[in-house]
Design a protein around this motif. Structure first.
Motif, mmCIF file in Angstrom:
data_model
loop_
_atom_site.group_PDB
_atom_site.id
_atom_site.type_symbol
_atom_site.label_atom_id
_atom_site.label_comp_id
_atom_site.label_asym_id
_atom_site.label_seq_id
_atom_site.Cartn_x
_atom_site.Cartn_y
_atom_site.Cartn_z
ATOM 1 N N GLU A 160 1.350 1.543 -3.364
ATOM 2 C CA GLU A 160 2.252 1.271 -4.472
ATOM 3 C C GLU A 160 3.483 0.477 -4.031
ATOM 4 O OE1 GLU A 160 1.594 1.705 -7.610
ATOM 5 O OE2 GLU A 160 -0.338 2.515 -6.983
ATOM 6 N N LYS B 265 2.740 -3.163 -3.492
ATOM 7 C CA LYS B 265 2.678 -3.888 -4.764
ATOM 8 C C LYS B 265 4.082 -4.203 -5.270
ATOM 9 C CE LYS B 265 -1.572 -1.621 -6.386
ATOM 10 N NZ LYS B 265 -2.096 -0.676 -7.413
ATOM 11 N N LEU B 266 4.972 -3.212 -5.191
ATOM 12 C CA LEU B 266 6.331 -3.377 -5.713
ATOM 13 C C LEU B 266 7.102 -4.446 -4.954
ATOM 14 C CD1 LEU B 266 7.410 0.316 -6.419
ATOM 15 C CD2 LEU B 266 7.044 -1.482 -8.107
ATOM 16 N N ASN C 241 6.291 -8.063 -5.507
ATOM 17 C CA ASN C 241 6.696 -8.578 -6.824
ATOM 18 C C ASN C 241 8.190 -8.891 -6.779
ATOM 19 O OD1 ASN C 241 7.826 -8.319 -9.641
ATOM 20 N ND2 ASN C 241 5.655 -8.166 -10.122
ATOM 21 N N SER D 132 10.513 -7.042 -9.398
ATOM 22 C CA SER D 132 10.704 -5.624 -9.085
ATOM 23 C C SER D 132 11.655 -5.457 -7.909
ATOM 24 C CB SER D 132 9.355 -4.965 -8.760
ATOM 25 O OG SER D 132 8.515 -4.955 -9.891
ATOM 26 N N LYS D 133 11.490 -6.295 -6.910
ATOM 27 C CA LYS D 133 12.343 -6.219 -5.712
ATOM 28 C C LYS D 133 13.804 -6.477 -6.087
ATOM 29 C CE LYS D 133 11.275 -9.158 -2.547
ATOM 30 N NZ LYS D 133 10.540 -9.814 -1.434
ATOM 31 N N VAL E 181 11.328 -1.393 -13.761
ATOM 32 C CA VAL E 181 10.405 -1.531 -12.626
ATOM 33 C C VAL E 181 9.156 -0.687 -12.838
ATOM 34 C CG1 VAL E 181 10.094 -1.078 -10.153
ATOM 35 C CG2 VAL E 181 12.226 -2.103 -10.977
ATOM 36 N N MET F 13 5.501 -1.951 -13.424
ATOM 37 C CA MET F 13 4.532 -1.570 -12.400
ATOM 38 C C MET F 13 3.190 -1.217 -13.032
ATOM 39 S SD MET F 13 4.912 1.681 -9.776
ATOM 40 C CE MET F 13 4.929 2.900 -11.116
ATOM 41 N N LYS G 113 1.131 6.737 -8.772
ATOM 42 C CA LYS G 113 2.262 6.355 -9.632
ATOM 43 C C LYS G 113 3.290 7.478 -9.691
ATOM 44 C CE LYS G 113 0.036 2.594 -10.724
ATOM 45 N NZ LYS G 113 0.363 1.334 -10.054
ATOM 46 N N THR H 23 5.307 7.639 -6.612
ATOM 47 C CA THR H 23 6.295 6.566 -6.617
ATOM 48 C C THR H 23 7.502 6.949 -7.455
ATOM 49 O OG1 THR H 23 4.508 4.937 -6.403
ATOM 50 C CG2 THR H 23 6.657 4.118 -7.091
#
Length: 282
Positions: A8, A11-12, A15, A18-19, A78, A82, A109, A112
Protein backbone atom coordinates in the motif's frame (compact mmCIF):
# COMPACT_ATOMS: atom_id res chain seq x y z
CA UNK A 1 0.83 -7.55 7.69
CA UNK A 2 4.21 -6.05 6.86
CA UNK A 3 3.88 -7.25 3.26
CA UNK A 4 0.38 -5.77 2.93
CA UNK A 5 1.50 -2.41 4.33
CA UNK A 6 4.53 -2.39 2.06
CA UNK A 7 2.30 -2.86 -1.00
CA UNK A 8 0.00 0.00 0.00
CA UNK A 9 2.74 2.49 0.85
CA UNK A 10 4.53 1.75 -2.41
CA UNK A 11 1.33 2.64 -4.26
CA UNK A 12 0.89 5.83 -2.22
CA UNK A 13 4.41 7.16 -2.61
CA UNK A 14 4.49 6.40 -6.33
CA UNK A 15 1.45 8.68 -6.70
CA UNK A 16 2.64 12.29 -6.82
CA UNK A 17 -0.67 13.81 -5.67
CA UNK A 18 -0.89 11.51 -2.65
CA UNK A 19 2.73 12.21 -1.74
CA UNK A 20 2.13 15.99 -1.90
CA UNK A 21 -1.02 15.79 0.23
CA UNK A 22 0.74 13.67 2.87
CA UNK A 23 3.60 16.18 3.04
CA UNK A 24 1.12 19.09 3.32
CA UNK A 25 -0.76 17.31 6.10
CA UNK A 26 2.29 16.73 8.29
CA UNK A 27 3.60 20.21 7.48
CA UNK A 28 0.36 21.69 8.79
CA UNK A 29 0.65 19.62 11.97
CA UNK A 30 4.16 21.00 12.36
CA UNK A 31 2.74 24.53 12.06
CA UNK A 32 1.20 24.07 15.51
CA UNK A 33 4.55 25.44 16.63
CA UNK A 34 3.73 28.79 15.03
CA UNK A 35 0.57 29.27 17.11
CA UNK A 36 2.85 30.41 19.93
CA UNK A 37 3.81 33.47 17.86
CA UNK A 38 0.26 34.73 17.26
CA UNK A 39 -0.42 38.20 18.67
CA UNK A 40 -3.51 40.39 18.31
CA UNK A 41 -5.19 43.39 19.90
CA UNK A 42 -8.70 43.75 21.29
CA UNK A 43 -9.06 47.49 21.69
CA UNK A 44 -6.29 48.62 24.03
CA UNK A 45 -5.60 45.05 25.19
CA UNK A 46 -2.65 43.25 23.59
CA UNK A 47 -2.95 39.45 23.62
CA UNK A 48 -0.20 36.94 23.00
CA UNK A 49 -1.51 33.42 22.48
CA UNK A 50 1.38 31.79 24.33
CA UNK A 51 0.60 33.90 27.42
CA UNK A 52 -3.01 32.70 27.66
CA UNK A 53 -2.18 29.25 29.02
CA UNK A 54 -2.98 27.21 25.93
CA UNK A 55 0.46 25.58 26.14
CA UNK A 56 0.16 24.69 29.79
CA UNK A 57 0.09 21.02 30.70
CA UNK A 58 -2.31 19.25 30.76
CA UNK A 59 -4.59 21.64 28.81
CA UNK A 60 -2.31 21.52 25.77
CA UNK A 61 -3.24 17.86 25.11
CA UNK A 62 -6.84 18.95 24.67
CA UNK A 63 -6.03 22.04 22.60
CA UNK A 64 -3.53 20.44 20.20
CA UNK A 65 -5.60 17.34 19.45
CA UNK A 66 -8.64 19.53 18.78
CA UNK A 67 -6.75 21.86 16.41
CA UNK A 68 -4.82 19.06 14.67
CA UNK A 69 -8.08 17.28 13.90
CA UNK A 70 -9.03 19.99 11.39
CA UNK A 71 -6.16 18.97 9.11
CA UNK A 72 -7.39 15.40 8.63
CA UNK A 73 -9.24 16.32 5.43
CA UNK A 74 -5.91 16.16 3.54
CA UNK A 75 -5.43 12.51 4.46
CA UNK A 76 -9.12 11.90 3.78
CA UNK A 77 -8.48 12.89 0.15
CA UNK A 78 -5.49 10.52 0.05
CA UNK A 79 -7.50 7.59 1.42
CA UNK A 80 -10.50 8.12 -0.87
CA UNK A 81 -8.18 8.51 -3.87
CA UNK A 82 -6.23 5.43 -2.79
CA UNK A 83 -9.36 3.32 -3.17
CA UNK A 84 -10.67 5.09 -6.27
CA UNK A 85 -7.34 4.61 -8.05
CA UNK A 86 -7.60 0.86 -7.47
CA UNK A 87 -10.67 0.82 -9.71
CA UNK A 88 -9.41 3.44 -12.18
CA UNK A 89 -6.04 1.82 -12.88
CA UNK A 90 -7.11 -1.78 -12.40
CA UNK A 91 -4.58 -2.43 -9.62
CA UNK A 92 -7.26 -4.02 -7.45
CA UNK A 93 -7.99 -6.66 -10.06
CA UNK A 94 -4.26 -7.15 -10.64
CA UNK A 95 -3.67 -7.69 -6.91
CA UNK A 96 -6.37 -10.36 -6.88
CA UNK A 97 -4.82 -12.03 -9.92
CA UNK A 98 -1.43 -11.95 -8.18
CA UNK A 99 -2.81 -13.92 -5.27
CA UNK A 100 -4.25 -11.48 -2.73
CA UNK A 101 -7.69 -12.33 -1.43
CA UNK A 102 -10.39 -9.68 -1.10
CA UNK A 103 -10.04 -10.01 2.66
CA UNK A 104 -6.33 -9.21 2.39
CA UNK A 105 -7.08 -6.23 0.14
CA UNK A 106 -9.45 -4.71 2.73
CA UNK A 107 -7.05 -5.60 5.54
CA UNK A 108 -4.21 -3.82 3.73
CA UNK A 109 -6.36 -0.68 3.39
CA UNK A 110 -7.40 -0.86 7.04
CA UNK A 111 -3.78 -1.25 8.15
CA UNK A 112 -2.92 1.83 6.09
CA UNK A 113 -5.74 3.77 7.76
CA UNK A 114 -4.54 2.72 11.23
CA UNK A 115 -0.95 3.56 10.29
CA UNK A 116 -1.93 7.08 9.24
CA UNK A 117 -3.88 7.55 12.48
CA UNK A 118 -1.04 6.17 14.59
CA UNK A 119 1.70 8.21 12.89
CA UNK A 120 -0.44 11.36 13.18
CA UNK A 121 -1.03 10.69 16.87
CA UNK A 122 2.67 10.14 17.54
CA UNK A 123 3.49 13.31 15.62
CA UNK A 124 1.03 15.36 17.68
CA UNK A 125 2.40 13.73 20.84
CA UNK A 126 5.95 14.85 20.05
CA UNK A 127 4.90 18.37 18.96
CA UNK A 128 2.79 18.77 22.11
CA UNK A 129 5.62 17.67 24.40
CA UNK A 130 8.02 20.14 22.79
CA UNK A 131 5.55 23.02 22.93
CA UNK A 132 4.49 22.15 26.47
CA UNK A 133 8.00 21.93 27.86
CA UNK A 134 8.87 25.18 26.05
CA UNK A 135 5.95 27.27 27.33
CA UNK A 136 4.08 25.46 30.11
CA UNK A 137 4.15 26.81 33.65
CA UNK A 138 3.73 23.24 34.93
CA UNK A 139 6.29 20.60 34.00
CA UNK A 140 5.90 18.07 36.81
CA UNK A 141 5.65 14.57 35.35
CA UNK A 142 2.32 13.85 37.05
CA UNK A 143 0.83 16.96 35.40
CA UNK A 144 2.55 16.57 32.02
CA UNK A 145 1.15 13.08 31.43
CA UNK A 146 -2.32 13.66 32.83
CA UNK A 147 -5.24 13.99 30.37
CA UNK A 148 -3.51 11.78 27.81
CA UNK A 149 -6.98 10.39 27.10
CA UNK A 150 -7.28 13.22 24.55
CA UNK A 151 -4.47 11.62 22.58
CA UNK A 152 -6.26 8.26 22.60
CA UNK A 153 -9.48 10.00 21.57
CA UNK A 154 -7.61 11.68 18.72
CA UNK A 155 -6.32 8.30 17.50
CA UNK A 156 -9.81 6.75 17.66
CA UNK A 157 -11.33 9.76 15.91
CA UNK A 158 -8.84 9.62 13.04
CA UNK A 159 -9.18 5.83 12.70
CA UNK A 160 -12.96 6.08 12.44
CA UNK A 161 -12.93 9.05 10.05
CA UNK A 162 -10.37 7.44 7.75
CA UNK A 163 -12.34 4.16 7.85
CA UNK A 164 -15.43 6.14 6.81
CA UNK A 165 -13.45 7.62 3.90
CA UNK A 166 -12.25 4.14 2.92
CA UNK A 167 -15.83 2.85 2.99
CA UNK A 168 -16.97 5.71 0.73
CA UNK A 169 -14.10 4.99 -1.65
CA UNK A 170 -15.13 1.32 -1.86
CA UNK A 171 -18.82 2.14 -2.22
CA UNK A 172 -18.70 5.00 -4.75
CA UNK A 173 -15.45 4.21 -6.66
CA UNK A 174 -14.89 7.84 -7.74
CA UNK A 175 -12.95 10.09 -5.39
CA UNK A 176 -14.77 13.32 -6.30
CA UNK A 177 -18.21 11.78 -5.70
CA UNK A 178 -17.02 10.05 -2.53
CA UNK A 179 -15.70 13.33 -1.11
CA UNK A 180 -18.91 15.03 -2.24
CA UNK A 181 -20.95 12.47 -0.30
CA UNK A 182 -18.73 12.99 2.74
CA UNK A 183 -19.50 16.72 2.61
CA UNK A 184 -23.19 16.00 2.06
CA UNK A 185 -23.30 13.70 5.11
CA UNK A 186 -21.55 16.33 7.23
CA UNK A 187 -24.13 18.94 6.19
CA UNK A 188 -26.99 16.48 6.70
CA UNK A 189 -25.98 15.69 10.28
CA UNK A 190 -25.44 19.33 11.23
CA UNK A 191 -28.44 20.89 9.47
CA UNK A 192 -30.93 18.20 10.52
CA UNK A 193 -29.62 18.40 14.10
CA UNK A 194 -30.06 22.19 14.15
CA UNK A 195 -33.57 21.99 12.67
CA UNK A 196 -34.73 19.34 15.14
CA UNK A 197 -33.10 20.73 18.27
CA UNK A 198 -33.63 24.45 17.77
CA UNK A 199 -36.78 24.34 15.69
CA UNK A 200 -39.25 21.50 15.36
CA UNK A 201 -38.71 19.26 18.39
CA UNK A 202 -36.31 20.94 20.77
CA UNK A 203 -38.85 23.08 22.60
CA UNK A 204 -38.31 21.45 25.99
CA UNK A 205 -35.18 20.41 27.85
CA UNK A 206 -36.26 16.75 27.70
CA UNK A 207 -36.82 16.75 23.93
CA UNK A 208 -33.54 18.61 23.30
CA UNK A 209 -31.70 16.04 25.44
CA UNK A 210 -33.38 13.21 23.52
CA UNK A 211 -32.21 14.70 20.20
CA UNK A 212 -28.66 15.03 21.57
CA UNK A 213 -28.73 11.36 22.55
CA UNK A 214 -30.02 10.17 19.18
CA UNK A 215 -27.49 12.19 17.20
CA UNK A 216 -24.62 11.07 19.42
CA UNK A 217 -24.93 7.68 17.68
CA UNK A 218 -24.38 9.11 14.18
CA UNK A 219 -20.82 8.67 12.93
CA UNK A 220 -19.57 12.24 12.48
CA UNK A 221 -21.34 13.49 15.60
CA UNK A 222 -19.91 10.60 17.62
CA UNK A 223 -16.42 11.51 16.42
CA UNK A 224 -17.02 15.16 17.24
CA UNK A 225 -18.18 14.30 20.76
CA UNK A 226 -14.87 12.60 21.53
CA UNK A 227 -12.98 15.91 21.69
CA UNK A 228 -15.17 18.94 22.39
CA UNK A 229 -13.92 22.48 21.79
CA UNK A 230 -11.32 23.56 24.37
CA UNK A 231 -11.44 27.35 24.00
CA UNK A 232 -14.04 27.93 26.73
CA UNK A 233 -11.76 26.13 29.20
CA UNK A 234 -9.31 29.02 29.08
CA UNK A 235 -9.32 31.23 32.16
CA UNK A 236 -9.64 34.53 30.27
CA UNK A 237 -12.66 33.15 28.35
CA UNK A 238 -14.26 32.01 31.61
CA UNK A 239 -13.62 35.46 33.08
CA UNK A 240 -15.32 37.16 30.14
CA UNK A 241 -18.24 34.73 30.47
CA UNK A 242 -18.62 35.47 34.17
CA UNK A 243 -18.58 39.20 33.51
CA UNK A 244 -21.40 38.98 30.96
CA UNK A 245 -23.35 36.47 33.04
CA UNK A 246 -22.82 33.35 30.93
CA UNK A 247 -22.47 30.21 33.01
CA UNK A 248 -20.22 27.53 31.51
CA UNK A 249 -21.47 24.03 32.37
CA UNK A 250 -19.84 22.21 29.44
CA UNK A 251 -18.35 18.78 30.07
CA UNK A 252 -14.89 18.56 28.46
CA UNK A 253 -14.14 14.96 29.42
CA UNK A 254 -13.51 12.11 26.99
CA UNK A 255 -16.33 9.68 27.67
CA UNK A 256 -15.99 5.92 27.41
CA UNK A 257 -19.44 5.65 25.80
CA UNK A 258 -18.42 8.00 22.96
CA UNK A 259 -15.23 5.99 22.42
CA UNK A 260 -17.23 2.75 22.16
CA UNK A 261 -19.61 4.28 19.59
CA UNK A 262 -16.65 5.43 17.48
CA UNK A 263 -14.97 2.01 17.69
CA UNK A 264 -18.21 0.29 16.65
CA UNK A 265 -18.57 2.62 13.65
CA UNK A 266 -14.96 1.91 12.66
CA UNK A 267 -15.63 -1.82 12.50
CA UNK A 268 -18.96 -1.24 10.71
CA UNK A 269 -17.18 0.76 7.99
CA UNK A 270 -14.42 -1.81 7.53
CA UNK A 271 -16.68 -4.87 7.61
CA UNK A 272 -19.16 -3.22 5.22
CA UNK A 273 -16.30 -2.36 2.87
CA UNK A 274 -15.29 -6.01 2.86
CA UNK A 275 -18.91 -7.10 2.33
CA UNK A 276 -19.26 -4.76 -0.68
CA UNK A 277 -15.94 -5.82 -2.19
CA UNK A 278 -16.67 -9.50 -1.64
CA UNK A 279 -19.92 -9.29 -3.60
CA UNK A 280 -18.85 -6.86 -6.27
CA UNK A 281 -17.86 -8.14 -9.69
CA UNK A 282 -14.45 -6.63 -10.40
Amino acid sequence: MKRLLSIEFQKLFKNRASKVLIIIYFSLLFLLFLISNINFDIGPIHINIADQGIFNFPYIWHFNTYVADYFKIFLAVVIVSMMANEYTYGTLKQNLIDGLSKKEVVLSKFLTVISFALISTLFVFVVTLILGYSYSSFTETSIVFSELEYLLAYFLKLSCFFSFCLFLGVLIKRSAFALGFLFFWYMFENISFAILKFGILGQTKESASFIDTIYSFLPLEAMSNLIVEPITRLNFVKTIGDQVGIENVKDYSVHFSDAIIVIVWTFIFILTSYWILKRRDL
